[in-house]
Design an enzyme around this catalytic site. Structure first.
Site, PDB file in Angstrom:
ATOM      1  N   CYS A 107       0.847  -1.193   0.000  1.00 45.26           N
ATOM      2  CA  CYS A 107       0.000   0.000   0.000  1.00 45.26           C
ATOM      3  C   CYS A 107       0.880   1.240   0.000  1.00 45.26           C
ATOM      4  O   CYS A 107       1.870   1.297   0.739  1.00 45.26           O
ATOM      5  CB  CYS A 107      -0.899  -0.013   1.237  1.00 45.26           C
ATOM      6  SG  CYS A 107      -2.031   1.383   1.340  1.00 45.26           S
ATOM      7  N   HIS A 149      -9.105  -3.600  -2.310  1.00 43.71           N
ATOM      8  CA  HIS A 149      -8.116  -2.922  -1.467  1.00 43.71           C
ATOM      9  C   HIS A 149      -8.432  -1.426  -1.385  1.00 43.71           C
ATOM     10  O   HIS A 149      -8.462  -0.848  -0.290  1.00 43.71           O
ATOM     11  CB  HIS A 149      -6.718  -3.152  -2.057  1.00 43.71           C
ATOM     12  CG  HIS A 149      -5.619  -2.440  -1.343  1.00 43.71           C
ATOM     13  ND1 HIS A 149      -4.663  -3.111  -0.622  1.00 43.71           N
ATOM     14  CD2 HIS A 149      -5.306  -1.118  -1.249  1.00 43.71           C
ATOM     15  CE1 HIS A 149      -3.810  -2.232  -0.110  1.00 43.71           C
ATOM     16  NE2 HIS A 149      -4.187  -1.012  -0.486  1.00 43.71           N
ATOM     17  N   GLU A 150      -8.659  -0.807  -2.532  1.00 42.25           N
ATOM     18  CA  GLU A 150      -8.927   0.636  -2.554  1.00 42.25           C
ATOM     19  C   GLU A 150     -10.265   0.963  -1.905  1.00 42.25           C
ATOM     20  O   GLU A 150     -10.405   1.989  -1.236  1.00 42.25           O
ATOM     21  CB  GLU A 150      -8.855   1.187  -3.977  1.00 42.25           C
ATOM     22  CG  GLU A 150      -7.502   1.032  -4.647  1.00 42.25           C
ATOM     23  CD  GLU A 150      -6.324   1.533  -3.826  1.00 42.25           C
ATOM     24  OE1 GLU A 150      -6.483   2.500  -3.046  1.00 42.25           O
ATOM     25  OE2 GLU A 150      -5.231   0.955  -3.948  1.00 42.25           O
ATOM     26  N   HIS A 153     -10.104   1.427   1.752  1.00 41.76           N
ATOM     27  CA  HIS A 153      -9.726   2.793   2.132  1.00 41.76           C
ATOM     28  C   HIS A 153     -10.953   3.691   2.255  1.00 41.76           C
ATOM     29  O   HIS A 153     -11.044   4.500   3.181  1.00 41.76           O
ATOM     30  CB  HIS A 153      -8.777   3.406   1.096  1.00 41.76           C
ATOM     31  CG  HIS A 153      -7.364   2.955   1.202  1.00 41.76           C
ATOM     32  ND1 HIS A 153      -6.574   3.209   2.295  1.00 41.76           N
ATOM     33  CD2 HIS A 153      -6.584   2.268   0.331  1.00 41.76           C
ATOM     34  CE1 HIS A 153      -5.369   2.707   2.101  1.00 41.76           C
ATOM     35  NE2 HIS A 153      -5.351   2.119   0.909  1.00 41.76           N
TER      36      HIS A 153
END
Length: 186
Positions: A107, A149-150, A153
């Site tokens: 990351c 993954h994003e 966030h």
């Protein structure tokens, strides 16, 4: 286009939930382009708006064609596994594969660290594109992994939250040491 400042853990902003984008203006498109340029400059394949200090539900992704997957995911017919760039505004995963696969992730907000994370190998995501059009994308492989993954966030989660508490805490401690070392070098 301009490079944006990257937020590095530990930072409370990275743990905030991002807000939906009300509309796509020319100014917002400039921001999308700046995000993409920043991602490329930092050597990433994905970036969430919160990672550059903006709490909005925006991610950009560009997975190189031919990027190797570290295990053997199912071949989902009609799904994309790479390509881009993709601009996702207000993305929502509406379907997850039941097939879970491990792979090492890193990351931009946790530099110099990589951990094996288990995620579904395919997703279907609904989003607005660069032009504000509603789209549906079926993704697998690294593209699906990067989107997940994003999107973590956007929900105030870092990928290390998928680790055991011990590994998570060690990763956060290491991130603080790395951030301190980098700030002393500047």
């Amino acid at each position: 286009m301009a490079l944006l400042a990257l937020i590095i853990e530990p930072d409370p902003l990275l743990h905030e939930v991002s807000e939906a984008v009300a509309g796509l203006s020319d100014e917002k498109r400039v921001f999308l382009d700046d995000m993409l340029e920043t991602m490329y400059h930092c050597g990433g394949i994905g970036l969430a708006a919160v990672q550059v200090g903006v709490l909005e539900r925006i991610i950009v992704v560009d997975v190189p064609v031919g990027k190797e997957w570290h295990s053997s995911p199912l071949n989902h017919v009609g799904y994309k596994s790479s390509g881009g760039p993709y601009y996702f505004v207000n993305p929502e995963i509406i379907e997850f594969s039941q097939n879970l696969v491990p792979a090492d992730e890193g990351c931009l907000s946790l530099p110099e660290q990589h951990y094996e994370i288990i995620r579904p190998d395919a997703v279907v995501v609904k989003y607005l594109n660069y032009d504000g059009e509603e789209c549906l994308l079926k993704a697998n492989g690294w593209l699906a992994r990067c989107i997940q993954h994003e999107m973590d966030h956007l929900n105030g989660r870092l990928y290390v939250s998928h680790l055991s508490k011990l590994k998570h805490d060690l990763a956060i401690k290491k991130a603080a040491e790395i951030k301190k070392r980098h700030s002393e070098a500047d």
